[in-house]
Design a protein around this motif. Structure first.
Motif, short mmCIF file in Angstrom:
data_model
loop_
_atom_site.label_atom_id
_atom_site.label_comp_id
_atom_site.label_asym_id
_atom_site.label_seq_id
_atom_site.Cartn_x
_atom_site.Cartn_y
_atom_site.Cartn_z
N MET A 1 0.82 -1.19 0.00
CA MET A 1 0.00 0.00 0.00
C MET A 1 0.87 1.26 0.00
N VAL A 2 1.98 1.19 0.71
CA VAL A 2 2.86 2.35 0.79
C VAL A 2 3.36 2.73 -0.61
N GLU A 3 3.78 1.74 -1.39
CA GLU A 3 4.26 2.02 -2.73
C GLU A 3 3.19 2.64 -3.61
N LYS A 4 1.99 2.13 -3.49
CA LYS A 4 0.89 2.62 -4.32
C LYS A 4 0.45 4.03 -3.91
N LEU A 5 0.56 4.35 -2.61
CA LEU A 5 0.10 5.64 -2.12
C LEU A 5 1.19 6.72 -2.12
N THR A 6 2.44 6.33 -2.27
CA THR A 6 3.54 7.30 -2.22
C THR A 6 3.37 8.46 -3.20
N PRO A 7 3.02 8.21 -4.47
CA PRO A 7 2.85 9.37 -5.37
C PRO A 7 1.75 10.33 -4.92
N HIS A 8 0.76 9.83 -4.20
CA HIS A 8 -0.36 10.67 -3.76
C HIS A 8 -0.05 11.42 -2.46
N LEU A 9 0.81 10.85 -1.62
CA LEU A 9 1.01 11.41 -0.28
C LEU A 9 2.39 12.02 -0.03
N LEU A 10 3.35 11.77 -0.90
CA LEU A 10 4.70 12.24 -0.65
C LEU A 10 4.76 13.76 -0.68
N LYS A 11 5.30 14.35 0.37
CA LYS A 11 5.44 15.80 0.49
C LYS A 11 6.89 16.19 0.19
N GLN A 12 7.09 17.46 -0.10
CA GLN A 12 8.43 17.94 -0.40
C GLN A 12 9.18 18.26 0.89
N PHE A 13 10.48 18.02 0.87
CA PHE A 13 11.35 18.43 1.97
C PHE A 13 11.47 19.95 1.92
N THR A 14 11.44 20.57 3.09
CA THR A 14 11.65 22.02 3.15
C THR A 14 12.78 22.31 4.13
N PHE A 15 13.21 23.54 4.13
CA PHE A 15 14.26 23.98 5.04
C PHE A 15 13.79 23.90 6.49
N MET A 16 12.50 24.07 6.72
CA MET A 16 11.95 24.13 8.07
C MET A 16 11.70 22.75 8.70
N ARG A 17 11.33 21.77 7.88
CA ARG A 17 10.98 20.48 8.45
C ARG A 17 11.05 19.37 7.41
N GLU A 18 11.16 18.15 7.92
CA GLU A 18 11.07 16.98 7.06
C GLU A 18 9.62 16.52 7.04
N PRO A 19 9.13 16.06 5.90
CA PRO A 19 7.74 15.58 5.86
C PRO A 19 7.63 14.22 6.56
N LEU A 20 6.41 13.89 6.97
CA LEU A 20 6.16 12.57 7.55
C LEU A 20 6.33 11.50 6.47
N GLN A 21 6.81 10.34 6.87
CA GLN A 21 6.94 9.24 5.93
C GLN A 21 5.55 8.73 5.55
N VAL A 22 5.42 8.29 4.31
CA VAL A 22 4.13 7.80 3.81
C VAL A 22 3.67 6.59 4.63
N GLY A 23 4.59 5.73 5.02
CA GLY A 23 4.23 4.57 5.84
C GLY A 23 3.64 4.96 7.18
N LEU A 24 4.17 6.01 7.78
CA LEU A 24 3.65 6.50 9.05
C LEU A 24 2.26 7.10 8.86
N MET A 25 2.09 7.87 7.80
CA MET A 25 0.77 8.46 7.51
C MET A 25 -0.27 7.36 7.31
N LEU A 26 0.10 6.32 6.59
CA LEU A 26 -0.81 5.21 6.34
C LEU A 26 -1.12 4.46 7.62
N ALA A 27 -0.10 4.22 8.45
CA ALA A 27 -0.31 3.50 9.71
C ALA A 27 -1.26 4.27 10.63
#
Length: 156
Positions: free
Chosen positions: A1-27
Motif C-alpha cells: 500500500m505504501v508504494e501505491k500511495l507514495t505518489p499521492h502522499l509524498l510531500k516535499q522536503f523544506t528547510f523548516m521540516r522533514e515531511p512525515l513518511q508515507v508509511g507513518l501516515m498510512l499507519a
C-alpha cells in the motif's frame, strides 16, 4: 500500500521540516479507521501531533480512494457481470445465488447544528451510517456513507 500511495502522499522536503513518511501516515490512518481512537490517543501512539493527524487522515483517505477506486470499487453493470459475481460466491464459499454480503456501521460524529434527532441513533450517540457490499473476493463494489444515524444501518 505504501508504494501505491507514495505518489499521492509524498510531500516535499523544506528547510523548516522533514515531511512525515508515507508509511507513518498510512499507519496512523489505518489505525484510526480500524479503532476509532481519538487524535489525542493516536498522537501518543505514533508521536505525531493531534493537529497534524487531523489533516493527514483526510489526505490519506482521499489518496486511498483515488489509488484504489478502479481496483476495488467496481460495481457490475451487466447481467453477465452479476452472474459472474454469483458464480464466484458459489465456487469460493459454496453459497449459491448470492450477489454480495451487506453490512452497516454507525460512525460517530459531533451533532450537526440544527439537526435535531436525525443523527441520534438507537445506540445513544450521533452518527452517520456507512453501508457496504462486498463480493466473494472481499472487494467493495458498492459503498454508501452519510445516511443519518437516526435511520438504522439495517434501514439504510
Amino acid at each position: 500500500m505504501v508504494e501505491k500511495l507514495t505518489p499521492h502522499l509524498l510531500k516535499q522536503f523544506t528547510f523548516m521540516r522533514e515531511p512525515l513518511q508515507v508509511g507513518l501516515m498510512l499507519a496512523v490512518t489505518l489505525c484510526f479507521l480500524a479503532t476509532g481512537n481519538s487524535y489525542q490517543s493516536l498522537q501518543y501512539s505514533f508521536r505525531v501531533e493531534a493537529s497534524t493527524i487531523s489533516k493527514l487522515i483526510s489526505e490519506a483517505c482521499k489518496a486511498i480512494i483515488s489509488a484504489y477506486n478502479d481496483e476495488v470499487l467496481r460495481c457490475p453493470k451487466t447481467e453477465e457481470a452479476w452472474k459472474e459475481v454469483a458464480a464466484r460466491f458459489t465456487s469460493r464459499w459454496n453459497y449459491h445465488n448470492c450477489l454480495g454480503a451487506v453490512d452497516g456501521k454507525h460512525i460517530t460524529i459531533k451533532k450537526p447544528p440544527n439537526a435535531g434527532s436525525y443523527y441520534y441513533n438507537y445506540k445513544g450517540f450521533h452518527s452517520i451510517v456507512l453501508m457496504a457490499v462486498t463480493d466473494a473476493s472481499y472487494k467493495f463494489p458498492y459503498v454508501d456513507v452519510g445516511a443519518e444515524g437516526g435511520a438504522s444501518d439495517g434501514g439504510t
